[in-house]
Design a protein around this motif. Sequence first.
Motif, PDB file in Angstrom:
ATOM      1  N   ALA A   1       0.985  -1.128   0.324  1.00 34.92           N
ATOM      2  CA  ALA A   1       0.483  -0.005  -0.277  1.00 34.92           C
ATOM      3  C   ALA A   1       0.294   0.947  -0.198  1.00 34.92           C
ATOM      4  O   ALA A   1       1.957   1.293   0.788  1.00 34.92           O
ATOM      5  CB  ALA A   1      -1.271   0.198   1.522  1.00 34.92           C
TER       6      ALA A   1
ATOM      7  N   VAL B   1      -2.678   1.520  -4.012  1.00 32.69           N
ATOM      8  CA  VAL B   1      -2.715  -0.322  -3.357  1.00 32.69           C
ATOM      9  C   VAL B   1      -2.587  -1.245  -4.557  1.00 32.69           C
ATOM     10  O   VAL B   1      -3.541  -1.580  -5.768  1.00 32.69           O
ATOM     11  CB  VAL B   1      -3.792  -0.372  -2.964  1.00 32.69           C
ATOM     12  CG1 VAL B   1      -4.097  -2.379  -2.245  1.00 32.69           C
ATOM     13  CG2 VAL B   1      -4.188   0.553  -1.597  1.00 32.69           C
TER      14      VAL B   1
ATOM     15  N   ASN C   1      -1.873  -5.493  -5.203  1.00 30.99           N
ATOM     16  CA  ASN C   1      -2.381  -7.088  -4.781  1.00 30.99           C
ATOM     17  C   ASN C   1      -1.209  -8.104  -5.499  1.00 30.99           C
ATOM     18  O   ASN C   1      -1.005  -8.194  -6.568  1.00 30.99           O
ATOM     19  CB  ASN C   1      -3.977  -7.299  -4.520  1.00 30.99           C
ATOM     20  CG  ASN C   1      -3.717  -8.635  -3.794  1.00 30.99           C
ATOM     21  OD1 ASN C   1      -3.053  -9.561  -4.068  1.00 30.99           O
ATOM     22  ND2 ASN C   1      -4.490  -8.419  -2.592  1.00 30.99           N
TER      23      ASN C   1
END
Length: 231
Positions: free
Chosen positions: A131, A136, A138
């Motif tokens: 983050a 953000v 992933n």
Amino acid sequence: MDDGVYVLIKKGDPEQLQKRKFLHKDESTIGRRGNQLKPDIEFSSPYVSRKHAVIRKFGHQYTISDLASKHGTEVNGVAVHQTPHPLFHGDVISLAKGVVELIFFAEGSEMDVTREFSFPLPAAKADPKTAVSGLVINLERREIRLDGNRIYLTGKDMDLLMLLFQRANQAVSYEEIMVLIWPERLVGTDKNVPDVGRTEINALVYRLRKRLGRYGEKVTTIPRYGYMWEE
């Protein structure tokens, strides 16, 4: 069978450099060759254990586990133990503190369709690097959110972002970008580096920066060398 899944030997025995080892078996062992033991992917260095690590296939999903080796196994600089560690396209596998380095390729396989694992894996600790103040990333799901909104990248854009982000604060050379982002251009050739020009790489970087908006400046240029994701 995932014909496009293999590891590329980046560092190790000189005669094996840049060679591909396809992962056709459900279990591929990595270790030091011996008279009685012949690993699927073998090396001669005394720092590599006889039974060093193993790559296992679960459907179209791959993991690596260390086999209690003396000098350890790492993926992208993170230590791997006997618990299965998931592998994703572009991951760098290091044995014995970098004596051997392998790059995991899953380009074009069904593994690229989904990054979700159907078998239980240990819960990962929160990683503050995933983050970045409104951005953000992933890694496992290959999902990007910008100020709460998901953004969608093309395959090459995403591959480049994953590569740079996983090597945060480490310069990635033009040559490594060529090999990892355009591996399909090596197929059927005897070259070690794909036929990709700097202009094509720069265009890809420009497009990625534009898609990331104000966070695009995190992709920094390393003059006469390549690019880096700067934290």
